[in-house]
Design a protein around this motif. Structure first.
Motif, PDB file in Angstrom:
ATOM      1  N   GLY A  47       0.797  -1.313   0.095  1.00  0.00           N
ATOM      2  CA  GLY A  47      -0.092   0.079  -0.095  1.00  0.00           C
ATOM      3  C   GLY A  47       0.869   1.243   0.002  1.00  0.00           C
ATOM      4  O   GLY A  47       0.284   2.190   0.100  1.00  0.00           O
ATOM      5  N   HIS A  48       2.211   1.134  -0.059  1.00  0.00           N
ATOM      6  CA  HIS A  48       3.226   2.360  -0.301  1.00  0.00           C
ATOM      7  C   HIS A  48       3.132   3.081  -1.581  1.00  0.00           C
ATOM      8  O   HIS A  48       3.129   2.384  -2.734  1.00  0.00           O
ATOM      9  N   LEU A  49       3.035   4.091  -1.498  1.00  0.00           N
ATOM     10  CA  LEU A  49       2.988   4.990  -2.740  1.00  0.00           C
ATOM     11  C   LEU A  49       4.227   4.802  -3.573  1.00  0.00           C
ATOM     12  O   LEU A  49       5.348   4.944  -3.259  1.00  0.00           O
ATOM     13  N   ILE A  50       4.143   4.420  -4.855  1.00  0.00           N
ATOM     14  CA  ILE A  50       5.463   4.374  -6.047  1.00  0.00           C
ATOM     15  C   ILE A  50       5.237   5.639  -6.682  1.00  0.00           C
ATOM     16  O   ILE A  50       6.488   6.194  -7.004  1.00  0.00           O
ATOM     17  N   ALA A  51       4.171   5.956  -7.419  1.00  0.00           N
ATOM     18  CA  ALA A  51       4.002   6.871  -8.353  1.00  0.00           C
ATOM     19  C   ALA A  51       2.745   7.566  -8.212  1.00  0.00           C
ATOM     20  O   ALA A  51       1.501   6.800  -8.015  1.00  0.00           O
ATOM     21  N   PHE A  52       2.508   8.967  -8.637  1.00  0.00           N
ATOM     22  CA  PHE A  52       1.220   9.707  -8.585  1.00  0.00           C
ATOM     23  C   PHE A  52       1.565  10.617  -9.842  1.00  0.00           C
ATOM     24  O   PHE A  52       2.438  11.310  -9.814  1.00  0.00           O
ATOM     25  N   GLU A  53       0.563  11.080 -10.231  1.00  0.00           N
ATOM     26  CA  GLU A  53       0.404  12.154 -11.422  1.00  0.00           C
ATOM     27  C   GLU A  53      -1.032  12.361 -11.554  1.00  0.00           C
ATOM     28  O   GLU A  53      -1.916  11.697 -11.663  1.00  0.00           O
ATOM     29  N   ARG A  54      -1.168  13.803 -11.980  1.00  0.00           N
ATOM     30  CA  ARG A  54      -2.336  14.213 -12.211  1.00  0.00           C
ATOM     31  C   ARG A  54      -2.495  15.078 -13.547  1.00  0.00           C
ATOM     32  O   ARG A  54      -1.492  15.763 -13.622  1.00  0.00           O
ATOM     33  N   SER A  55      -3.591  14.758 -14.316  1.00  0.00           N
ATOM     34  CA  SER A  55      -3.361  15.567 -15.656  1.00  0.00           C
ATOM     35  C   SER A  55      -3.595  17.355 -15.338  1.00  0.00           C
ATOM     36  O   SER A  55      -4.055  17.487 -14.221  1.00  0.00           O
ATOM     37  N   ASP A  56      -3.340  17.935 -16.054  1.00  0.00           N
ATOM     38  CA  ASP A  56      -3.423  19.461 -16.028  1.00  0.00           C
ATOM     39  C   ASP A  56      -5.066  19.386 -15.989  1.00  0.00           C
ATOM     40  O   ASP A  56      -5.614  19.197 -16.395  1.00  0.00           O
ATOM     41  N   GLY A  57      -5.364  20.433 -14.760  1.00  0.00           N
ATOM     42  CA  GLY A  57      -6.642  20.625 -14.743  1.00  0.00           C
ATOM     43  C   GLY A  57      -7.420  19.696 -13.798  1.00  0.00           C
ATOM     44  O   GLY A  57      -8.641  19.785 -13.397  1.00  0.00           O
ATOM     45  N   ALA A  58      -6.720  18.714 -13.280  1.00  0.00           N
ATOM     46  CA  ALA A  58      -7.388  17.827 -12.353  1.00  0.00           C
ATOM     47  C   ALA A  58      -7.218  18.467 -11.029  1.00  0.00           C
ATOM     48  O   ALA A  58      -6.339  19.034 -10.626  1.00  0.00           O
ATOM     49  N   PRO A  59      -8.525  18.365 -10.205  1.00  0.00           N
ATOM     50  CA  PRO A  59      -8.406  19.076  -8.697  1.00  0.00           C
ATOM     51  C   PRO A  59      -7.310  18.285  -7.924  1.00  0.00           C
ATOM     52  O   PRO A  59      -7.088  17.041  -8.011  1.00  0.00           O
ATOM     53  N   ALA A  60      -6.769  19.259  -6.970  1.00  0.00           N
ATOM     54  CA  ALA A  60      -5.583  18.607  -6.148  1.00  0.00           C
ATOM     55  C   ALA A  60      -6.045  17.469  -5.090  1.00  0.00           C
ATOM     56  O   ALA A  60      -5.442  16.763  -5.027  1.00  0.00           O
ATOM     57  N   GLY A  61      -7.472  17.824  -4.761  1.00  0.00           N
ATOM     58  CA  GLY A  61      -8.000  16.720  -3.996  1.00  0.00           C
ATOM     59  C   GLY A  61      -8.063  15.320  -4.286  1.00  0.00           C
ATOM     60  O   GLY A  61      -8.571  14.293  -3.568  1.00  0.00           O
TER      61      GLY A  61
END
Length: 142
Positions: free
Chosen positions: A37-51
């Protein structure tokens, strides 16, 4: 491979977001966790809310911790709300039991991690995540 490597996690994220862009989906957020359950990677598209980070991570985390994908978690919550509520308390409120969370397996069927996708409809989150996981040569279970 008995784990999701950083390179595989990057492929999952990139191809999930590519699928969403080609399908003209809303901006997505994608989280990849290891089998603990440990984070390896995260990304959000332009315009995706931070939450959306917490939602994507919660979908991935819940899938790994409960051993079932987000769709099965939702179905379990509908049948046994007390169980999912109790599990969410046990896991510090980190579960997001809705479609868009995946167990990720290797070719041998071992759980190697989880993926959470958030930002569009549950069906679109599922389609995008499945495309990303398969692009990395892994098996999605949503």
């Amino acid at each position: 491979m008995n784990r999701i490597s950083l390179e595989a996690a990057r492929v999952i994220v990139r191809e999930t977001l590519n699928h969403a862009e080609k399908a003209k989906m809303k901006p997505l957020s994608v989280a990849v966790v290891d089998a603990g359950g440990h984070l390896i990677a995260f990304e959000r598209s332009d315009g995706a809310p931070a939450g959306r980070f917490d939602l994507a991570r919660g979908k991935a985390y819940g899938s790994v911790m409960l051993g079932i994908g987000g769709t099965a978690q939702r179905d379990r919550a509908e049948a046994q709300a007390y169980f999912i509520a109790a599990a969410n308390v046990a896991y510090g409120g980190k579960l997001v039991p809705v479609p868009g969370g995946f167990i990720v397996r290797n070719a041998e069927g071992d759980v190697v991690g989880g993926v959470g996708v958030s930002g569009d409809t549950s069906e679109n989150d599922l389609a995008a995540g499945e495309a990303g996981i398969k692009a990395a040569g892994l098996v999605p279970e949503g």
